[in-house]
Design a protein around this motif. Structure first.
Motif, mmCIF file in Angstrom:
data_model
loop_
_atom_site.group_PDB
_atom_site.id
_atom_site.type_symbol
_atom_site.label_atom_id
_atom_site.label_comp_id
_atom_site.label_asym_id
_atom_site.label_seq_id
_atom_site.Cartn_x
_atom_site.Cartn_y
_atom_site.Cartn_z
ATOM 1 N N VAL A 57 0.091 10.886 2.703
ATOM 2 C CA VAL A 57 -0.854 9.474 3.337
ATOM 3 C C VAL A 57 0.150 8.287 3.236
ATOM 4 O O VAL A 57 0.208 7.462 3.946
ATOM 5 N N GLY A 58 1.186 8.063 2.036
ATOM 6 C CA GLY A 58 2.192 6.948 2.047
ATOM 7 C C GLY A 58 3.188 7.065 3.275
ATOM 8 O O GLY A 58 3.307 5.767 3.642
ATOM 9 N N LEU A 81 0.909 4.116 -2.940
ATOM 10 C CA LEU A 81 0.461 5.469 -2.736
ATOM 11 C C LEU A 81 1.868 6.327 -3.318
ATOM 12 O O LEU A 81 1.549 7.583 -3.715
ATOM 13 N N ILE A 111 2.955 3.734 10.316
ATOM 14 C CA ILE A 111 1.960 2.921 10.981
ATOM 15 C C ILE A 111 2.375 1.570 10.895
ATOM 16 O O ILE A 111 2.249 0.754 11.774
ATOM 17 N N LEU A 112 2.592 1.090 9.678
ATOM 18 C CA LEU A 112 3.081 -0.281 9.700
ATOM 19 C C LEU A 112 4.341 -0.598 9.995
ATOM 20 O O LEU A 112 4.511 -1.712 10.502
ATOM 21 N N THR A 122 1.204 6.025 6.405
ATOM 22 C CA THR A 122 0.775 4.579 6.216
ATOM 23 C C THR A 122 2.126 3.816 6.697
ATOM 24 O O THR A 122 2.268 2.655 7.089
ATOM 25 N N LEU A 154 0.679 -1.216 -0.021
ATOM 26 C CA LEU A 154 -0.155 0.057 0.216
ATOM 27 C C LEU A 154 0.723 1.114 0.051
ATOM 28 O O LEU A 154 0.485 2.261 -0.808
ATOM 29 N N PRO A 155 2.037 1.372 0.885
ATOM 30 C CA PRO A 155 2.653 2.618 0.780
ATOM 31 C C PRO A 155 3.441 2.798 -0.574
ATOM 32 O O PRO A 155 3.336 4.031 -1.047
#
Length: 51
Positions: A30-31, A8, A37-38, A34, A4-5
């Motif tokens: 946002v990337g 993004l 957080i991961l 993210t 996901l990152p």
């Protein structure tokens, strides 16, 4: 989940290519959030190692 990152960040590069500066910065932020957080989830995960 970990892809996901990178998706993004690829969207951020695409938006920059199309000269959409605001969208590019938004995708990048946002990337980055993210990925942080991961990373936090990964670092605080307990390993069940039996010796």
């Amino acid at each position: 989940m970990m892809s996901l990152p990178f998706v993004l960040f690829a969207c951020a590069i695409g938006a920059a290519w199309l000269r959409q500066r605001g969208m590019s910065v938004g995708f990048w932020l946002v990337g980055l959030v993210t990925m942080l957080i991961l990373f936090r989830i990964h670092v605080t995960e307990v390993l069940n190692i039996q010796l």
